[in-house]
Design a protein around this motif. Sequence first.
Motif, PDB file in Angstrom:
ATOM      1  N   ILE A 164       0.824  -1.215   0.000  1.00  0.00           N
ATOM      2  CA  ILE A 164       0.000   0.000   0.000  1.00  0.00           C
ATOM      3  C   ILE A 164       0.857   1.264   0.000  1.00  0.00           C
ATOM      4  O   ILE A 164       0.334   2.367   0.072  1.00  0.00           O
ATOM      5  CB  ILE A 164      -0.951   0.020   1.212  1.00  0.00           C
ATOM      6  N   HIS A 165       2.168   1.111  -0.079  1.00  0.00           N
ATOM      7  CA  HIS A 165       3.082   2.251  -0.011  1.00  0.00           C
ATOM      8  C   HIS A 165       3.556   2.657  -1.395  1.00  0.00           C
ATOM      9  O   HIS A 165       3.871   1.820  -2.223  1.00  0.00           O
ATOM     10  CB  HIS A 165       4.299   1.905   0.857  1.00  0.00           C
ATOM     11  N   ASN A 166       3.590   3.956  -1.648  1.00  0.00           N
ATOM     12  CA  ASN A 166       4.190   4.493  -2.865  1.00  0.00           C
ATOM     13  C   ASN A 166       4.707   5.896  -2.574  1.00  0.00           C
ATOM     14  O   ASN A 166       4.204   6.579  -1.698  1.00  0.00           O
ATOM     15  CB  ASN A 166       3.210   4.494  -4.035  1.00  0.00           C
ATOM     16  N   GLY A 167       5.745   6.280  -3.316  1.00  0.00           N
ATOM     17  CA  GLY A 167       6.307   7.599  -3.084  1.00  0.00           C
ATOM     18  C   GLY A 167       7.435   7.920  -4.049  1.00  0.00           C
ATOM     19  O   GLY A 167       7.803   7.109  -4.895  1.00  0.00           O
ATOM     20  N   PRO A 168       7.999   9.109  -3.921  1.00  0.00           N
ATOM     21  CA  PRO A 168       9.022   9.591  -4.839  1.00  0.00           C
ATOM     22  C   PRO A 168      10.419   9.089  -4.486  1.00  0.00           C
ATOM     23  O   PRO A 168      10.642   8.505  -3.431  1.00  0.00           O
ATOM     24  CB  PRO A 168       8.944  11.105  -4.659  1.00  0.00           C
ATOM     25  N   GLU A 169      11.366   9.351  -5.412  1.00  0.00           N
ATOM     26  CA  GLU A 169      12.778   9.036  -5.201  1.00  0.00           C
ATOM     27  C   GLU A 169      13.593  10.279  -5.521  1.00  0.00           C
ATOM     28  O   GLU A 169      13.376  10.934  -6.541  1.00  0.00           O
ATOM     29  CB  GLU A 169      13.227   7.906  -6.123  1.00  0.00           C
ATOM     30  N   CYS A 170      14.529  10.620  -4.634  1.00  0.00           N
ATOM     31  CA  CYS A 170      15.432  11.743  -4.875  1.00  0.00           C
ATOM     32  C   CYS A 170      16.618  11.219  -5.673  1.00  0.00           C
ATOM     33  O   CYS A 170      17.254  10.239  -5.305  1.00  0.00           O
ATOM     34  CB  CYS A 170      15.920  12.342  -3.556  1.00  0.00           C
ATOM     35  N   LEU A 171      16.930  11.875  -6.782  1.00  0.00           N
ATOM     36  CA  LEU A 171      18.024  11.433  -7.638  1.00  0.00           C
ATOM     37  C   LEU A 171      19.386  11.818  -7.088  1.00  0.00           C
ATOM     38  O   LEU A 171      20.393  11.252  -7.495  1.00  0.00           O
ATOM     39  CB  LEU A 171      17.845  12.002  -9.050  1.00  0.00           C
ATOM     40  N   LYS A 230      19.290   9.531  -3.356  1.00  0.00           N
ATOM     41  CA  LYS A 230      18.715   8.199  -3.555  1.00  0.00           C
ATOM     42  C   LYS A 230      17.719   7.803  -2.469  1.00  0.00           C
ATOM     43  O   LYS A 230      17.422   6.628  -2.308  1.00  0.00           O
ATOM     44  CB  LYS A 230      19.809   7.124  -3.664  1.00  0.00           C
ATOM     45  N   ALA A 231      17.208   8.771  -1.728  1.00  0.00           N
ATOM     46  CA  ALA A 231      16.225   8.483  -0.680  1.00  0.00           C
ATOM     47  C   ALA A 231      14.867   8.204  -1.312  1.00  0.00           C
ATOM     48  O   ALA A 231      14.485   8.812  -2.306  1.00  0.00           O
ATOM     49  CB  ALA A 231      16.110   9.663   0.271  1.00  0.00           C
ATOM     50  N   MET A 232      14.160   7.234  -0.748  1.00  0.00           N
ATOM     51  CA  MET A 232      12.800   6.907  -1.165  1.00  0.00           C
ATOM     52  C   MET A 232      11.963   6.769   0.100  1.00  0.00           C
ATOM     53  O   MET A 232      12.444   6.239   1.094  1.00  0.00           O
ATOM     54  CB  MET A 232      12.773   5.587  -1.936  1.00  0.00           C
ATOM     55  N   TRP A 233      10.730   7.241   0.073  1.00  0.00           N
ATOM     56  CA  TRP A 233       9.852   7.110   1.225  1.00  0.00           C
ATOM     57  C   TRP A 233       8.419   7.113   0.753  1.00  0.00           C
ATOM     58  O   TRP A 233       8.101   7.577  -0.333  1.00  0.00           O
ATOM     59  CB  TRP A 233      10.093   8.245   2.222  1.00  0.00           C
ATOM     60  N   CYS A 234       7.561   6.569   1.593  1.00  0.00           N
ATOM     61  CA  CYS A 234       6.138   6.530   1.285  1.00  0.00           C
ATOM     62  C   CYS A 234       5.551   7.921   1.471  1.00  0.00           C
ATOM     63  O   CYS A 234       5.723   8.536   2.527  1.00  0.00           O
ATOM     64  CB  CYS A 234       5.421   5.531   2.186  1.00  0.00           C
ATOM     65  N   MET A 235       4.873   8.407   0.437  1.00  0.00           N
ATOM     66  CA  MET A 235       4.315   9.759   0.511  1.00  0.00           C
ATOM     67  C   MET A 235       3.119   9.839   1.454  1.00  0.00           C
ATOM     68  O   MET A 235       2.698  10.917   1.821  1.00  0.00           O
ATOM     69  CB  MET A 235       3.930  10.263  -0.874  1.00  0.00           C
ATOM     70  N   TRP A 236       2.582   8.704   1.867  1.00  0.00           N
ATOM     71  CA  TRP A 236       1.451   8.707   2.798  1.00  0.00           C
ATOM     72  C   TRP A 236       1.929   8.567   4.237  1.00  0.00           C
ATOM     73  O   TRP A 236       1.355   9.154   5.135  1.00  0.00           O
ATOM     74  CB  TRP A 236       0.491   7.572   2.446  1.00  0.00           C
ATOM     75  N   CYS A 237       2.973   7.789   4.462  1.00  0.00           N
ATOM     76  CA  CYS A 237       3.484   7.574   5.822  1.00  0.00           C
ATOM     77  C   CYS A 237       4.370   8.728   6.300  1.00  0.00           C
ATOM     78  O   CYS A 237       4.465   8.992   7.483  1.00  0.00           O
ATOM     79  CB  CYS A 237       4.277   6.271   5.890  1.00  0.00           C
ATOM     80  N   ALA A 238       5.060   9.373   5.378  1.00  0.00           N
ATOM     81  CA  ALA A 238       5.987  10.462   5.724  1.00  0.00           C
ATOM     82  C   ALA A 238       5.666  11.688   4.872  1.00  0.00           C
ATOM     83  O   ALA A 238       6.415  12.068   3.989  1.00  0.00           O
ATOM     84  CB  ALA A 238       7.420  10.004   5.497  1.00  0.00           C
ATOM     85  N   GLY A 289       5.630  14.959   5.326  1.00  0.00           N
ATOM     86  CA  GLY A 289       6.408  16.188   5.389  1.00  0.00           C
ATOM     87  C   GLY A 289       7.753  16.148   4.698  1.00  0.00           C
ATOM     88  O   GLY A 289       8.430  17.162   4.578  1.00  0.00           O
ATOM     89  N   ARG A 290       8.172  15.005   4.220  1.00  0.00           N
ATOM     90  CA  ARG A 290       9.526  14.867   3.667  1.00  0.00           C
ATOM     91  C   ARG A 290       9.695  15.493   2.288  1.00  0.00           C
ATOM     92  O   ARG A 290      10.813  15.696   1.850  1.00  0.00           O
ATOM     93  CB  ARG A 290       9.911  13.396   3.604  1.00  0.00           C
ATOM     94  N   MET A 291       8.630  15.776   1.585  1.00  0.00           N
ATOM     95  CA  MET A 291       8.734  16.357   0.235  1.00  0.00           C
ATOM     96  C   MET A 291       9.429  17.721   0.259  1.00  0.00           C
ATOM     97  O   MET A 291      10.070  18.098  -0.704  1.00  0.00           O
ATOM     98  CB  MET A 291       7.349  16.508  -0.399  1.00  0.00           C
ATOM     99  N   ASP A 292       9.297  18.460   1.348  1.00  0.00           N
ATOM    100  CA  ASP A 292       9.837  19.825   1.425  1.00  0.00           C
ATOM    101  C   ASP A 292      11.137  19.932   2.210  1.00  0.00           C
ATOM    102  O   ASP A 292      11.660  21.024   2.373  1.00  0.00           O
ATOM    103  CB  ASP A 292       8.801  20.754   2.070  1.00  0.00           C
ATOM    104  N   GLU A 293      11.676  18.820   2.698  1.00  0.00           N
ATOM    105  CA  GLU A 293      12.893  18.894   3.512  1.00  0.00           C
ATOM    106  C   GLU A 293      14.132  19.110   2.633  1.00  0.00           C
ATOM    107  O   GLU A 293      14.105  18.922   1.420  1.00  0.00           O
ATOM    108  CB  GLU A 293      13.048  17.627   4.352  1.00  0.00           C
ATOM    109  N   GLU A 294      15.197  19.505   3.282  1.00  0.00           N
ATOM    110  CA  GLU A 294      16.472  19.713   2.597  1.00  0.00           C
ATOM    111  C   GLU A 294      17.092  18.369   2.222  1.00  0.00           C
ATOM    112  O   GLU A 294      16.985  17.410   2.965  1.00  0.00           O
ATOM    113  CB  GLU A 294      17.437  20.487   3.490  1.00  0.00           C
ATOM    114  N   CYS A 295      17.751  18.324   1.084  1.00  0.00           N
ATOM    115  CA  CYS A 295      18.383  17.096   0.610  1.00  0.00           C
ATOM    116  C   CYS A 295      19.775  16.976   1.225  1.00  0.00           C
ATOM    117  O   CYS A 295      20.624  17.840   1.027  1.00  0.00           O
ATOM    118  CB  CYS A 295      18.487  17.111  -0.913  1.00  0.00           C
ATOM    119  N   PRO A 296      20.056  15.884   1.957  1.00  0.00           N
ATOM    120  CA  PRO A 296      21.378  15.727   2.555  1.00  0.00           C
ATOM    121  C   PRO A 296      22.452  15.357   1.540  1.00  0.00           C
ATOM    122  O   PRO A 296      23.633  15.465   1.812  1.00  0.00           O
ATOM    123  CB  PRO A 296      21.185  14.592   3.564  1.00  0.00           C
ATOM    124  N   GLY A 297      22.038  14.943   0.346  1.00  0.00           N
ATOM    125  CA  GLY A 297      22.999  14.553  -0.685  1.00  0.00           C
ATOM    126  C   GLY A 297      23.553  15.727  -1.462  1.00  0.00           C
ATOM    127  O   GLY A 297      24.478  15.578  -2.253  1.00  0.00           O
TER     128      GLY A 297
END
Length: 82
Positions: free
Chosen positions: A22-29, A32-40, A42-50
Amino acid sequence: MKHYFKLDEDGDVDEFALEGGIHNGPECLRCKAMWCMWCARGRMDEECPGWKPGYVTRRVRRARSGYHVRLIRRRRRRGGGR
């Protein structure tokens, strides 16, 4: 710098880069972080550590060095390529 997300054919953020159950979400190029857009949510707007100041992608380095221009000329001389 914000995350740099993988895009789909339409140029929108690919919300199915991570797909499992039931999880789906984006990937940062970059990181390389991936997370579920429903479970997390607030992560879409955070700073990229890479991301690092002065970070230059391989594509930009090649363009700056003229690598792609030399490669195209070489392919044309051999009768192939665009």
